[in-house]
Design a protein around this motif. Structure first.
Motif, PDB file in Angstrom:
ATOM      1  N   ASP A 169       0.833  -1.211   0.000  1.00 60.28           N
ATOM      2  CA  ASP A 169       0.000   0.000   0.000  1.00 60.28           C
ATOM      3  C   ASP A 169       0.862   1.253   0.000  1.00 60.28           C
ATOM      4  N   VAL A 170       2.017   1.188   0.723  1.00 57.40           N
ATOM      5  CA  VAL A 170       2.905   2.353   0.810  1.00 57.40           C
ATOM      6  C   VAL A 170       3.579   2.616  -0.540  1.00 57.40           C
ATOM      7  N   VAL A 171       3.999   1.539  -1.245  1.00 52.52           N
ATOM      8  CA  VAL A 171       4.833   1.739  -2.448  1.00 52.52           C
ATOM      9  C   VAL A 171       4.033   1.797  -3.762  1.00 52.52           C
ATOM     10  N   ILE A 172       2.743   1.507  -3.680  1.00 57.65           N
ATOM     11  CA  ILE A 172       1.966   1.299  -4.904  1.00 57.65           C
ATOM     12  C   ILE A 172       1.950   2.517  -5.846  1.00 57.65           C
ATOM     13  N   GLY A 173       1.986   3.723  -5.290  1.00 58.06           N
ATOM     14  CA  GLY A 173       1.886   4.910  -6.154  1.00 58.06           C
ATOM     15  C   GLY A 173       3.227   5.418  -6.657  1.00 58.06           C
ATOM     16  N   GLN A 174       4.304   4.696  -6.325  1.00 54.54           N
ATOM     17  CA  GLN A 174       5.640   5.192  -6.682  1.00 54.54           C
ATOM     18  C   GLN A 174       5.871   5.217  -8.193  1.00 54.54           C
ATOM     19  N   VAL A 187       8.542  -4.385  -7.154  1.00 53.75           N
ATOM     20  CA  VAL A 187       8.830  -5.780  -7.522  1.00 53.75           C
ATOM     21  C   VAL A 187       9.398  -6.506  -6.300  1.00 53.75           C
ATOM     22  N   ALA A 188      10.285  -5.815  -5.588  1.00 52.91           N
ATOM     23  CA  ALA A 188      10.892  -6.411  -4.388  1.00 52.91           C
ATOM     24  C   ALA A 188       9.813  -6.751  -3.360  1.00 52.91           C
ATOM     25  N   VAL A 189       8.866  -5.857  -3.182  1.00 53.80           N
ATOM     26  CA  VAL A 189       7.816  -6.096  -2.170  1.00 53.80           C
ATOM     27  C   VAL A 189       6.944  -7.286  -2.566  1.00 53.80           C
ATOM     28  N   LYS A 190       6.632  -7.392  -3.859  1.00 49.77           N
ATOM     29  CA  LYS A 190       5.832  -8.535  -4.319  1.00 49.77           C
ATOM     30  C   LYS A 190       6.567  -9.857  -4.075  1.00 49.77           C
ATOM     31  N   ILE A 191       7.885  -9.832  -4.270  1.00 53.52           N
ATOM     32  CA  ILE A 191       8.667 -11.066  -4.042  1.00 53.52           C
ATOM     33  C   ILE A 191       8.681 -11.392  -2.544  1.00 53.52           C
ATOM     34  N   VAL A 192       8.844 -10.349  -1.724  1.00 55.87           N
ATOM     35  CA  VAL A 192       8.835 -10.563  -0.271  1.00 55.87           C
ATOM     36  C   VAL A 192       7.492 -11.162   0.150  1.00 55.87           C
ATOM     37  N   GLU A 193       6.436 -10.664  -0.456  1.00 56.57           N
ATOM     38  CA  GLU A 193       5.095 -11.163  -0.130  1.00 56.57           C
ATOM     39  C   GLU A 193       4.956 -12.637  -0.493  1.00 56.57           C
ATOM     40  N   ARG A 194       5.463 -13.006  -1.664  1.00 52.67           N
ATOM     41  CA  ARG A 194       5.232 -14.395  -2.101  1.00 52.67           C
ATOM     42  C   ARG A 194       6.159 -15.389  -1.415  1.00 52.67           C
ATOM     43  N   GLY A 221      14.093   0.085  13.208  1.00 54.44           N
ATOM     44  CA  GLY A 221      13.778   0.033  11.782  1.00 54.44           C
ATOM     45  C   GLY A 221      12.391  -0.557  11.620  1.00 54.44           C
ATOM     46  N   THR A 222      12.132  -1.122  10.464  1.00 56.37           N
ATOM     47  CA  THR A 222      10.814  -1.722  10.211  1.00 56.37           C
ATOM     48  C   THR A 222      10.987  -3.177   9.786  1.00 56.37           C
ATOM     49  N   LEU A 223      10.319  -4.058  10.521  1.00 56.67           N
ATOM     50  CA  LEU A 223      10.338  -5.481  10.159  1.00 56.67           C
ATOM     51  C   LEU A 223       9.070  -5.791   9.372  1.00 56.67           C
ATOM     52  N   VAL A 224       9.271  -6.257   8.138  1.00 53.83           N
ATOM     53  CA  VAL A 224       8.131  -6.578   7.273  1.00 53.83           C
ATOM     54  C   VAL A 224       7.963  -8.087   7.275  1.00 53.83           C
ATOM     55  N   THR A 225       6.891  -8.532   7.899  1.00 52.37           N
ATOM     56  CA  THR A 225       6.674  -9.979   7.999  1.00 52.37           C
ATOM     57  C   THR A 225       5.188 -10.263   8.151  1.00 52.37           C
ATOM     58  N   ALA A 226       4.773 -11.358   7.535  1.00 53.85           N
ATOM     59  CA  ALA A 226       3.357 -11.710   7.618  1.00 53.85           C
ATOM     60  C   ALA A 226       3.009 -12.179   9.019  1.00 53.85           C
ATOM     61  N   SER A 227       4.026 -12.723   9.734  1.00 55.49           N
ATOM     62  CA  SER A 227       3.719 -13.342  11.023  1.00 55.49           C
ATOM     63  C   SER A 227       3.741 -12.341  12.177  1.00 55.49           C
ATOM     64  N   LYS A 228       4.271 -11.135  11.941  1.00 54.41           N
ATOM     65  CA  LYS A 228       4.368 -10.095  12.975  1.00 54.41           C
ATOM     66  C   LYS A 228       5.138 -10.578  14.195  1.00 54.41           C
ATOM     67  N   LYS A 229       6.041 -11.570  13.965  1.00 55.05           N
ATOM     68  CA  LYS A 229       6.843 -12.101  15.063  1.00 55.05           C
ATOM     69  C   LYS A 229       8.055 -11.175  15.242  1.00 55.05           C
ATOM     70  N   THR A 230       8.228 -10.602  16.431  1.00 55.48           N
ATOM     71  CA  THR A 230       9.336  -9.684  16.656  1.00 55.48           C
ATOM     72  C   THR A 230       9.770  -9.778  18.114  1.00 55.48           C
ATOM     73  N   PRO A 231      11.074  -9.713  18.430  1.00 54.51           N
ATOM     74  CA  PRO A 231      12.179  -9.696  17.496  1.00 54.51           C
ATOM     75  C   PRO A 231      12.347 -11.058  16.808  1.00 54.51           C
ATOM     76  N   PHE A 232      13.057 -11.075  15.682  1.00 55.80           N
ATOM     77  CA  PHE A 232      13.203 -12.319  14.938  1.00 55.80           C
ATOM     78  C   PHE A 232      14.306 -13.176  15.561  1.00 55.80           C
ATOM     79  N   GLN A 233      14.253 -14.445  15.308  1.00 58.77           N
ATOM     80  CA  GLN A 233      15.266 -15.384  15.775  1.00 58.77           C
ATOM     81  C   GLN A 233      16.027 -15.913  14.581  1.00 58.77           C
ATOM     82  N   LEU A 234      17.346 -15.911  14.682  1.00 61.85           N
ATOM     83  CA  LEU A 234      18.115 -16.497  13.577  1.00 61.85           C
ATOM     84  C   LEU A 234      18.734 -17.797  14.033  1.00 61.85           C
TER      85      LEU A 234
END
Ligand code: UTP
Length: 234
Positions: A169-174, A187-194, A221-234
């Protein structure tokens, strides 16, 4: 080892050929690569924009200007390869498959742009998907994603977390022209989504922040994730 893909903006690494910021990255990236599989995609920065605006003054088309931008990203990437010395694979990968093959060496793999009509954020997102990254990090000259341009709107708020759909929604009008300076390539956001790989957008100007994020999982910063899990674990 966790797999990390970095989209390292030219505005961070080499805002201008006269004001490089490469040195502070050398030790940080080398240390990170001792316990992570590291891929770095380098942007074009101010030099790419200079070339692109010169091409426009000759009325070159956008795709031609993109080609020039790609050449500069690869030039910047080659400079980083040289700076990293033995820690890096000695050439700039010019395709995702080449990057995968180079990664077999265990060294840091560096890429630039590959195809017109996009930015190095898209190259990095596809690479993250291709290598099955645990985390995709966009190192930019802003400390995250804001509701509006923070330089123009004092009321702009930074998002701590958001979903890929929110980011779309943020990048759509760019605009999508050569040398465009935007939050993130659509394009990057669509790949992140899929692909569902978490994306962290953070300030890259101080590389020590990157090291501490990977150690602690705590970020500004901003963590973009479908799961809204924060902080992330590596
Ligand atoms: P980037 O936009 O990725 O570099 O590439 P940047 O501006 O340094 O990145 P940030 O803003 O700091 O994060 C520069 C230009 O090169 C072309 C585009 O015109 C892009 O704007 N390019 C890059 C491509 O056409 N295809 C690519 O795969 C990469």
């Amino acid at each position: 080892m966790p797999i990390i893909v970095l989209s390292l903006g030219g505005s961070v690494l080499l805002p201008d050929i006269d004001s490089p910021n490469i040195k502070p990255f050398i030790s940080v990236l080398t240390r990170i690569s001792s316990n992570h599989r590291l891929f770095v995609v380098v942007g074009g920065g101010g030099t790419a924009r200079q070339y692109i605006s010169m091409a426009r003054s000759f009325e070159a088309d956008e795709a031609f200007s993109d080609e020039l931008g790609i050449m500069v990203t690869r030039l910047n990437a080659m400079l980083l390869v040289g700076a990293l010395g033995h820690a890096a694979w000695p050439s700039v990968a010019t395709s995702h498959t080449e990057a995968l093959c180079a990664a077999e060496s265990g060294k840091i793999v560096v890429m630039g742009g590959i195809t017109p009509g996009q930015t190095t954020d898209a190259v990095a997102a596809v690479l993250a998907e291709r290598v099955g990254a645990d985390l995709f990090i966009n190192l930019t000259a802003v400390d995250g994603i804001y509701s509006a341009d923070p330089r123009k709107d004092p009321m702009a708020k930074r998002f701590d977390t958001m979903t890929p759909a929110d980011l779309l929604d943020v990048v759509i009008g760019q605009q999508a022209v050569a040398g465009v300076n935007t939050v993130m390539d659509i394009v990057a956001v669509k790949i992140v989504e899929r692909c569902g790989i978490p994306l962290l957008v953070m300030d890259g100007r101080d590389p020590s922040l990157l090291e501490s994020v990977l150690k602690t999982g705590k970020f500004v910063g901003t963590l973009v994730t479908a799961s809204k899990k924060t902080p992330f674990q590596l």
